[in-house]
Design an enzyme around this catalytic site. Sequence first.
Site, mmCIF file in Angstrom:
data_model
loop_
_atom_site.group_PDB
_atom_site.id
_atom_site.type_symbol
_atom_site.label_atom_id
_atom_site.label_comp_id
_atom_site.label_asym_id
_atom_site.label_seq_id
_atom_site.Cartn_x
_atom_site.Cartn_y
_atom_site.Cartn_z
ATOM 1 N N ASN A 1 7.200 1.597 2.894
ATOM 2 C CA ASN A 1 6.578 0.573 2.484
ATOM 3 C C ASN A 1 4.969 0.131 2.577
ATOM 4 O OD1 ASN A 1 9.357 -0.424 1.887
ATOM 5 N ND2 ASN A 1 9.469 -1.478 3.787
ATOM 6 N N HIS B 1 3.015 -1.137 -0.242
ATOM 7 C CA HIS B 1 3.883 -2.299 -1.028
ATOM 8 C C HIS B 1 3.751 -3.542 -0.815
ATOM 9 C CE1 HIS B 1 5.697 1.845 -1.821
ATOM 10 N NE2 HIS B 1 6.521 1.138 -2.528
ATOM 11 N N HIS C 1 3.626 -5.264 -4.359
ATOM 12 C CA HIS C 1 4.578 -6.269 -4.954
ATOM 13 C C HIS C 1 3.907 -7.581 -5.434
ATOM 14 C CE1 HIS C 1 8.104 -3.978 -2.423
ATOM 15 N NE2 HIS C 1 7.689 -3.564 -3.738
ATOM 16 N N HIS D 1 4.126 0.261 -11.193
ATOM 17 C CA HIS D 1 4.309 0.301 -9.725
ATOM 18 C C HIS D 1 3.422 1.209 -9.106
ATOM 19 C CE1 HIS D 1 6.735 -0.215 -5.986
ATOM 20 N NE2 HIS D 1 7.002 1.001 -6.176
#
Length: 375
Positions: A251, A254, A258, A271
Amino acid sequence: MSEEREISVNLKDGSSYTICVAKGALATIGEKVAALKPCRTAMIVSDETVGPVYATLVKKRLEEAGYEVYDALVPSGETSKSVEIASELWQELAQRQLCRDDLLVAVGGGVVGDLAGFVAATYMRGIDFVQVPTTLLAMVDASIGGKTGVDLPCGKNLVGSFHQPIYTCADTRCLRTLTDEDWANGFGEIAKSSVVCSERSFYEWLRDHAEDLCAHDDQALEEVVARTAEFKAKVVEQDATESSGIRECLNYGHTLAHAIEAAAGYGEIGHGRAVAEGMRFAARLAVQVLETDTDFVAKQDALLDSLGLEELAWTCNPDRLLKLMKGDKKARGGAIRFVLPHDFTSWELVEVDDDLLMVHLSAWCEAKEKLVEAG
Ligand code: GLY
């Protein structure tokens, strides 16, 4: 076909599966799958973009190996990762009378893999499935490790299950049809992996081969898919269900990524680019929180630049980003957690206090505003 590389994923529950990486690997998928699962029927799930090319090829190979094969094409894009589409697939499986001994084969990128994997995990309480990733992102990340699921209107991946494939076949020939955004998505996850991987040689190799990768050199691509898959396989072997903290390293980048993706509107910022931005942010946060050397930040920036993942020229309100981070399923009890690097190969999962985070988010948004203004 180039020489096949086989990477084993040996899970703690005693099960295992192989990830095959080669240019042309789809040529042998029929015999490989038949050796693992001598069954009667397979259902291929793919999307309307890659299905006509790669699902057709996979279908032919499976039929040659003796399977009766059905296929289902879902619309391309994230919107197919829904309970509604999953329900259509469950019904299709039931209408075709697939039973618990039959097989589902996901042919496509991360959306198809997550969706089909979830359908396989839940149909008749779980049937076997095979992953045939056709994007770089899916080859190095989504098709490995058994995370499956669908989105809800209020958030991504909110319903899902861990369900490992019985085989993953990564044919790097499929990469020929990728868009620039697909490449960036894959490179973002690869760069992330190289930073948190416990072997520094991964980062060094990536740094030295970034140019070859950007030129889509076949050998470099096979090598990077194999290296990244091997890294992820090792992580998953130690922490298949993300419960001991080890898998959290995946992660990295991330937490902010996100929030950026949600704030911009899904699909607006790819992404991979969002992850790269999240890595830049986390590295700077680490300088303050963990006293990480600024030399690391510069090296990571250079790596991302060399992979074409330049700084994002996009901004929004820092309060909005904070709110989105708090709503993320990775937050615990409202506390926002970051994977922060000490250096390449060494990282820590840290809960970051809201006030400190706001200081950094505000500075980040301000810096971005200048980039946007500069055009
Ligand atoms: N993509 C993150 C994971 O598989 O855990």
